[in-house]
Design a protein around this motif. Structure first.
Motif, short mmCIF file in Angstrom:
data_model
loop_
_atom_site.label_atom_id
_atom_site.label_comp_id
_atom_site.label_asym_id
_atom_site.label_seq_id
_atom_site.Cartn_x
_atom_site.Cartn_y
_atom_site.Cartn_z
N UNK A 133 33.87 43.46 41.50
CA UNK A 133 34.50 42.18 41.75
C UNK A 133 33.93 41.12 40.80
N UNK A 134 34.76 40.16 40.48
CA UNK A 134 34.39 39.14 39.50
C UNK A 134 33.12 38.39 39.91
N UNK A 135 32.95 38.15 41.20
CA UNK A 135 31.82 37.35 41.67
C UNK A 135 30.47 37.98 41.34
N UNK A 136 30.45 39.30 41.02
CA UNK A 136 29.20 39.96 40.69
C UNK A 136 28.83 39.84 39.21
N UNK A 137 29.72 39.28 38.40
CA UNK A 137 29.48 39.19 36.96
C UNK A 137 28.59 38.00 36.61
N UNK A 138 27.88 38.13 35.49
CA UNK A 138 27.11 37.02 34.96
C UNK A 138 28.06 36.01 34.31
#
Length: 308
Positions: A133-138
């Motif tokens: 999921x996008x929220x886990x990206x830096x």
């Protein structure tokens, strides 16, 4: 004009009594990287919104990819990629789903959208994170994903609004390398940035805006040669206010900038400048010599006063 990616003549944008863009003229050649620089409120965002068909101009002539943004808005939007300053990714979707879903908005078939997503994830170096999921990206990964998303419609020109704001140096340099690859493909890049080193690295040409007008235009190194001297000598005098020494340094070099914490002497002979400083009986606590940069040009043309 016919072959330009962007042609603007006497372009203006008013918001009531506020003149955001005041009769500017510039051209962006196809395949080049063109920069918009300026302090806050200079008109950069207004120009980018006009080119992106988000906001109509008040007056003047504008052609984007040979078309009129007012009459041909839909056609132009289909050939542009827009990378906003803030990431507008869907955090409820995975990395891959963000690309596939966005591609569908352009009428791309699901099969082609999936294939394109695979290619763009490889380009953005995000293949290993495709199911996350996008929220886990830096922050850097999100910016690379945003740029990948701008490419799903195979755009002729990509508009980037401060693409590396908030990124650490490693992420910035990786993003620069990705943008250089886009340039190698012949894609026109139009970007705004507050990082002068970024503009020097990426831009073939650029304009510097101030209060809605263009105050300089050209290649970065040409602007540096035109508006400032080759080298800068920075002098500090410990805890004493450096500007109290400015009178004793008049006439050294080509130009003197007196700041509260240091004095900047611009010239072409750094050894001669330092020798003359000591000959006048002054002993700085530190001396730094460097080449002139685009930031020196920017501050000279737009001033050092903070613009809110």
């Amino acid at each position: 004009m016919a072959g330009a990616a962007v042609f603007a003549s006497a372009l203006t944008k008013h918001f009531g009594d506020l003149i955001a863009v005041d009769g500017v003229h510039f051209e962006v050649a196809r395949g080049e990287t063109f920069g918009l620089l300026g302090p806050n409120g200079a008109g950069k965002t207004s120009i980018m919104h006009i080119i992106s068909c988000i906001s109509p101009p008040t007056s003047g002539e504008l052609r984007v990819l040979g078309m009129d943004p007012v009459a041909d808005e839909v056609r132009i939007r289909g050939r542009l990629g827009i990378c906003p300053q803030s990431d507008r990714l869907d955090h409820d979707l995975t990395v891959r789903e963000n690309l596939v879903t966005y591609a569908r908005y352009f009428g791309i078939s699901r099969v082609d959208a999936r294939q394109r997503a695979t290619e763009l994830l490889e380009f953005a170096q995000l293949s290993e994170r495709m199911n996350d999921r996008v929220e886990t990206l830096s922050g850097g990964m999100k910016r690379r994903l945003t740029i990948a998303r701008t490419m799903v419609n195979d755009p002729e020109m990509i508009i980037l609004d401060e693409p590396t704001t908030g990124l650490d140096p490693q992420a910035r340099h990786l993003l620069w390398e990705r943008l250089f690859r886009l340039k190698q493909r012949g894609i026109t890049l139009l970007l705004s940035t507050h990082y002068m080193d970024e503009a020097e690295q990426l831009c073939d040409r650029l304009i510097i805006l101030d209060r809605g007008t263009i105050v300089a235009e050209g290649a970065p190194r040409a602007l540096i040669a035109q508006h400032t001297s080759p080298v800068v000598v920075e002098l500090r005098f410990g805890t004493e206010a450096a500007n109290t020494y400015s009178g004793k340094l008049e006439g050294i070099g080509d130009h003197l900038d007196a700041l509260p914490d240091r004095l900047l002497i611009y010239g072409s002979d750094e050894d001669g400048i330092i020798t003359e400083v000591h000959r006048r009986g002054l002993t700085p606590s530190s001396v730094l010599t460097r080449r002139s940069t685009l930031e020196d040009v920017f501050l000279r043309l737009t001033g050092r006063t903070l613009v809110e």
